[in-house]
Motif scaffolding. Sequence first.
Motif, PDB file in Angstrom:
ATOM      1  N   ASP A  66     -34.222  72.386 -95.813  1.00  0.00           N
ATOM      2  CA  ASP A  66     -33.916  70.968 -95.945  1.00  0.00           C
ATOM      3  C   ASP A  66     -35.014  70.195 -96.670  1.00  0.00           C
ATOM      4  N   LEU A  68     -37.067  69.694-100.835  1.00  0.00           N
ATOM      5  CA  LEU A  68     -37.101  70.025-102.256  1.00  0.00           C
ATOM      6  C   LEU A  68     -38.467  69.659-102.809  1.00  0.00           C
ATOM      7  N   HIS A 101     -29.525  78.672-100.313  1.00  0.00           N
ATOM      8  CA  HIS A 101     -29.282  77.957-101.551  1.00  0.00           C
ATOM      9  C   HIS A 101     -30.391  78.292-102.536  1.00  0.00           C
ATOM     10  N   ARG A 104     -34.925  74.512-104.617  1.00  0.00           N
ATOM     11  CA  ARG A 104     -34.708  73.185-105.191  1.00  0.00           C
ATOM     12  C   ARG A 104     -36.011  72.667-105.776  1.00  0.00           C
ATOM     13  N   TYR A 131     -33.337  63.222-105.029  1.00  0.00           N
ATOM     14  CA  TYR A 131     -32.861  62.783-103.722  1.00  0.00           C
ATOM     15  C   TYR A 131     -31.362  62.520-103.738  1.00  0.00           C
ATOM     16  N   ARG A 133     -29.135  63.817-105.552  1.00  0.00           N
ATOM     17  CA  ARG A 133     -28.355  65.043-105.716  1.00  0.00           C
ATOM     18  C   ARG A 133     -28.282  65.848-104.428  1.00  0.00           C
ATOM     19  N   HIS A 134     -29.352  65.898-103.645  1.00  0.00           N
ATOM     20  CA  HIS A 134     -29.390  66.816-102.495  1.00  0.00           C
ATOM     21  C   HIS A 134     -29.599  66.129-101.144  1.00  0.00           C
ATOM     22  N   HIS A 135     -30.078  64.886-101.114  1.00  0.00           N
ATOM     23  CA  HIS A 135     -30.361  64.175 -99.854  1.00  0.00           C
ATOM     24  C   HIS A 135     -31.145  65.055 -98.868  1.00  0.00           C
ATOM     25  N   PRO A 136     -32.316  65.535 -99.268  1.00  0.00           N
ATOM     26  CA  PRO A 136     -33.123  66.387 -98.381  1.00  0.00           C
ATOM     27  C   PRO A 136     -33.756  65.583 -97.256  1.00  0.00           C
TER      28      PRO A 136
END
Length: 492
Positions: A66, A68, A101, A104, A131, A133-136
């Motif tokens: 969770d 990147l 995945h 990132r 952020y 794109r992936h909302h980590p």
Amino acid sequence: MGINLAVSAAPSREQRLGSITGYDGTLKELATLGCGGCLKNKNRGFQTVSSCVHTHAINQLAGLDDTLVVDHAPIGCAGSQICFTVAKNKLPVIPGASQLHHARVFSSNITESDTIFGAVDKLKESIRIAYERHHPGEIYIATSCVSAVIGEDVKSVATEMQKELGIPVEVATAEGLRSKIWASGFDAYCHAVSRARVKPSDKRNNTINYVGFNNIGLQHVSPLFKRLGLDIICLTATATRDDFERAASSIASWGQCGSQSSYLCSALEQECGVKYFQHHLPYGGIGFERFFLDIARYIEKEGIARQVIAEEKEKYRELLDRIRLELKGKKALLAMGGSFTYEYTRILGELGIEVLHSVAYHYDPKLDNSNQDEKVASATDVFELKLNVSSSVNDAQQLETDLLVKKYNPDFILSRGHDATSYAIAQGIPAMDVDIGLIVIGYRGMAQFGVYLTEMLRNTNFTKKLGQHYVSPFTDAYENLEPFSFYEEEVA
């Protein structure tokens, strides 16, 4: 010594630990000088390309669950990360972690004009895009040689973006020019993740932390610690924030090696009171016995530990006896990381194999834990087991390794990364890229390694024929050099 998490950067290994990348002599001399504070580095008048702090900081951060990484660097600096995506997706998933995945890693793509006019705004925009794109759950910014040279205020950007996005945004000071020792990249990772995830705790649970690259082999090791009433928490690739939260309440920690895990284990000890065990590592039979007894004494379960050791020793006794018989008289050369080259030196000795020479890619005379009376594992072996061997230190200077292979002409070579095995195979000498971490622990780990080794040495026909067709690309003048011809005077 102490670790200062209030500052944004971890000092390099050369500064903190007196680590070196140039040495030739013996392991006993290396350990004695290191323990006495008299170890000096040797510079080279000529050296080849080595590895980079930057790469190793990013590949560790990108593996965390969770999260990147935004690499504030020219695009090429992130180009090597594809290989770590492949490796990461082969790992067993830790319960609670996100689905596997790709790593990132976003690059701010510093260009030539950015080095003149600055790239702070570009960095902010890269963070926002990543952020969205992936909302980590957290973001790490990796600095680079270029961002450092042009004086980018990355720390201020991290503070601003943390307020804007409402998630932790931390800086990993990963400039390749910070250190000649790429393990300083592991320290950059450990420093950043400690600031983001290590929170002090006064609780103590029946858990023990393992810090390493991966959790491969956990299913074989976990039952041994269960006998002591301990569950293992793996702070490895794919580790979650919950794993780090629970780790702060563990009884103890250990790491796969001092290179990768010393800084994080020491941070957990300093900030959370989690005991760090580092002067014995649990690889092979002897290593496991000493380490397991250390842990057991600490939690007052020595009797159970001795029973487990006796059972494991007997379980693999016949197989190990057959392996020793088959490997009798064999001679080896090793080239791998600063901890594992000496761990495998000891393991090969347990199997009855003579180590002609060991190459360590760097050497740490001490580690980060607060108890400086504890020796590093290699020095412990020298003084407890009288372990000694011809040894050198080079930061993957494979031309030196190539000359050492020619000089010693071993029956086989063991290596770990950086393609040292290719120099042996080209000369018709069998070579193996070995496992590290949980998979090598104890009598089972030693027996499994021994089986792989005997299988490799039973049929060396292909390697020998390949060596017969090898034509050296080097001149006769180079081929006749001594391995350490490029060394200059020792420096403090």
